[in-house]
Structure formats: C-alpha cells, structure tokens
Design a protein around this motif. Sequence first.
Motif, PDB file in Angstrom:
ATOM      1  N   GLY A 143       0.937  -1.259  -0.184  1.00  0.00           N
ATOM      2  CA  GLY A 143      -0.366   0.258   0.482  1.00  0.00           C
ATOM      3  C   GLY A 143       0.455   1.292   0.241  1.00  0.00           C
ATOM      4  O   GLY A 143       0.763   2.405  -0.398  1.00  0.00           O
ATOM      5  N   LEU A 144       1.757   0.952   1.000  1.00  0.00           N
ATOM      6  CA  LEU A 144       3.061   2.298   0.668  1.00  0.00           C
ATOM      7  C   LEU A 144       3.114   2.242  -0.416  1.00  0.00           C
ATOM      8  O   LEU A 144       3.458   3.366  -0.350  1.00  0.00           O
ATOM      9  CB  LEU A 144       4.207   2.411   1.896  1.00  0.00           C
TER      10      LEU A 144
ATOM     11  N   PHE B  51       3.523   6.320  -2.431  1.00  0.00           N
ATOM     12  CA  PHE B  51       4.840   6.752  -3.097  1.00  0.00           C
ATOM     13  C   PHE B  51       5.739   5.824  -3.418  1.00  0.00           C
ATOM     14  O   PHE B  51       6.568   5.426  -3.174  1.00  0.00           O
ATOM     15  CB  PHE B  51       5.143   6.705  -1.366  1.00  0.00           C
ATOM     16  N   PRO B  52       5.267   6.447  -5.039  1.00  0.00           N
ATOM     17  CA  PRO B  52       6.029   5.244  -5.938  1.00  0.00           C
ATOM     18  C   PRO B  52       7.650   5.982  -5.728  1.00  0.00           C
ATOM     19  O   PRO B  52       8.359   5.401  -6.270  1.00  0.00           O
ATOM     20  CB  PRO B  52       5.137   5.407  -6.763  1.00  0.00           C
ATOM     21  N   ASN B  53       7.980   7.101  -5.113  1.00  0.00           N
ATOM     22  CA  ASN B  53       8.849   7.825  -5.531  1.00  0.00           C
ATOM     23  C   ASN B  53      10.195   7.610  -4.714  1.00  0.00           C
ATOM     24  O   ASN B  53      10.980   7.107  -4.464  1.00  0.00           O
ATOM     25  CB  ASN B  53       8.708   9.823  -4.863  1.00  0.00           C
TER      26      ASN B  53
ATOM     27  N   ASP C 216      11.054   0.725  -5.578  1.00  0.00           N
ATOM     28  CA  ASP C 216      12.268  -0.467  -5.943  1.00  0.00           C
ATOM     29  C   ASP C 216      11.614  -1.490  -5.844  1.00  0.00           C
ATOM     30  O   ASP C 216      11.491  -2.636  -6.087  1.00  0.00           O
ATOM     31  CB  ASP C 216      13.387   0.098  -4.981  1.00  0.00           C
ATOM     32  N   PHE C 217      10.876  -0.932  -3.940  1.00  0.00           N
ATOM     33  CA  PHE C 217      10.238  -1.991  -3.952  1.00  0.00           C
ATOM     34  C   PHE C 217       8.729  -2.164  -4.365  1.00  0.00           C
ATOM     35  O   PHE C 217       8.777  -3.975  -4.932  1.00  0.00           O
ATOM     36  CB  PHE C 217       9.287  -2.021  -2.547  1.00  0.00           C
ATOM     37  N   GLN C 218       8.013  -1.872  -4.837  1.00  0.00           N
ATOM     38  CA  GLN C 218       7.003  -1.403  -6.109  1.00  0.00           C
ATOM     39  C   GLN C 218       7.274  -2.868  -7.434  1.00  0.00           C
ATOM     40  O   GLN C 218       6.841  -3.752  -7.835  1.00  0.00           O
ATOM     41  CB  GLN C 218       6.417  -0.473  -6.384  1.00  0.00           C
TER      42      GLN C 218
ATOM     43  N   ASP D  69      -4.571   5.364   6.592  1.00  0.00           N
ATOM     44  CA  ASP D  69      -4.047   6.616   6.478  1.00  0.00           C
ATOM     45  C   ASP D  69      -2.518   6.453   6.335  1.00  0.00           C
ATOM     46  O   ASP D  69      -1.505   5.941   7.055  1.00  0.00           O
ATOM     47  CB  ASP D  69      -4.206   7.121   8.185  1.00  0.00           C
ATOM     48  N   VAL D  70      -2.004   7.448   5.584  1.00  0.00           N
ATOM     49  CA  VAL D  70      -0.706   7.426   4.970  1.00  0.00           C
ATOM     50  C   VAL D  70       0.278   8.640   5.806  1.00  0.00           C
ATOM     51  O   VAL D  70       1.253   9.299   4.854  1.00  0.00           O
ATOM     52  CB  VAL D  70      -0.562   7.086   3.817  1.00  0.00           C
TER      53      VAL D  70
END
Length: 288
Positions: free
Chosen positions: A199-200, A204-206, A210-212, A282-283
């Motif tokens: 989810g994070l 927050f793809p920026n 790398d994890f995504q 919530d993030v």
Amino acid sequence: MSLIICPECGTEVSDAAVACPTCGKPLRTIPVVKEVVPVRREESDFPKWVFIPIAILAGLALLLFFIFFARNNDDSNVNLKVNASRPATTRDVARTDSVVESAPGSVSTVPGTSTAVNPPVNPPVNPPMTSTVPGTSTDVAPPTKGSVTVDAKIQNRTGNGTAPVRNARFYLLDKDVEAILTEARIEPIEGQSMMSSLGLAASFPNRFGDFQRRAMNAIKSHVKASATTNGSGKADFSSVEPNMYYLFAVTNTPQGFALWSSPVTIAPGANVLNLEPQPLTDVSSFSE
C-alpha cells in the motif's frame, strides 16, 4: 396188334385194351379233356359316349376361368398405374412440440401446429397420406468457463458512506500475494508488514519505487486474469477457467490506500463478487 402182360395177374392182354379182362386192372389212362367255357363279361348300362360331352364342358369351364383371372389381373394393373400417376392432393402435417433450451433453468416451448385439407369429392383410390415431421430439440451446452464481475467500494474517512473504486487494477492470482513475495525473497519496507509495504509503495512510488517494481515482477508470473474498474467501481473478467484464485488489488487516494487480498472460487458461468467496502489506511504520517 401186340400183346402186353397185365402187371396184376400176368395175363396176356392186347395193348389196345383199356383194362385187364381177367382182373380188371386199368392198363392205360384215358386222357381227360377239359372244356373251356368262355366267360362273358356283362357290359355296363352307362354308355361310354357320355364322357365326351363331359370332357368338353370341363375344358370350356377351365378356359372361362383362365379368361376371368387374366381380366382381373389387367384391371389391377390399370388401378396401380392410375394410383402411381395420380398426384397427391391431400396431406396432413402434424408437428410435435419443439423444446428449445436456451440456457439451464429456462425452457421455451413452441406449440405444435396441424394442417388438414378437406378430402376431394370423388372417393380416393388410396387412403390419404399422412406425413409426420418429428420435433427438434436443441440443447445448449453448459458453459465451461466463467465470467467474473467485481464490484469494489471504499469507505469514506468518516465511515458514513462509500465511494466506487475507479481505475483500480484487480488481479486473479494462483497463490496468495504475501506467499508469492515471501518465496521471491522480497523484504518488506522497514518497520512495515508485507501488505502495508504494498500500500505504501502504491501511495509513494517515488520513495518506494524499488520495492514496488520487485514486488510487481514477482506477482506478474502468477497472474491468471486481470481487469480494471470503471467509473462505477466494476471490473469484468471474461473466459476465466473455473478454479480457486486469490483476488488482489491496491488503490490509493490522497487520504490513504485500500488493499484487497482474499481467496475466491470461480464457477462456470456468471460470477458476481460484491466486495465489502474497504476502509482507507491513513498515510499522512509518511507525507513529506
């Protein structure tokens, strides 16, 4: 004339003597002449000439019988020729009911119709012909694959209402997503669980790109079907093999992210998955 000696008394006797004159012994046998009396057959009183007219009458009767028999055969042949050349003028058509099965559970019945033509004024030589058209039954084979409609919603931050999930990519996986990432030896974001890390990374793809990328590369080989939700939050899958799958999706909003990961069973035919509204995570604490 010669003399002979009587065998009985020895007296000489003439050979012409029939018996010995002394002792009376017969010297020769007098031939017996049989008189044949012709037997006269009594002729019958029935005259033989009577048989002649009887034979003539019998011959005439036989001749008349053959003439009559040959005439009957000719009449039968004429009737057969007439029947063969006469066109059919009447026909009764009877149809049985036809049952068309369009899909399991629904059956449409077409009532049969019968058409009868009045017989002609002249009596037909042969009885009317009847033609029967058998009914047809069309069976629709049951579906071998399934179609899936996903209806996804998210809860508002206040929890008082829901909103459709738009432009979210849903996946049918052959394995649980967390097990896939664990087998691929992908480490979660520091201090987060594997699901929270997904989810994070979507929010927050920026920061967590790398994890995504590594996570999506591992998931890609386990995707069996995928679809994107429309403006009403519905996604349609087609031609899905009936089986058990894991439904996975993650979506993000400015307020947070929502994630779905649950096992589902797809059966042949139409499948509708009404997903429970998912609350947003919530993030705000990760905002820059």
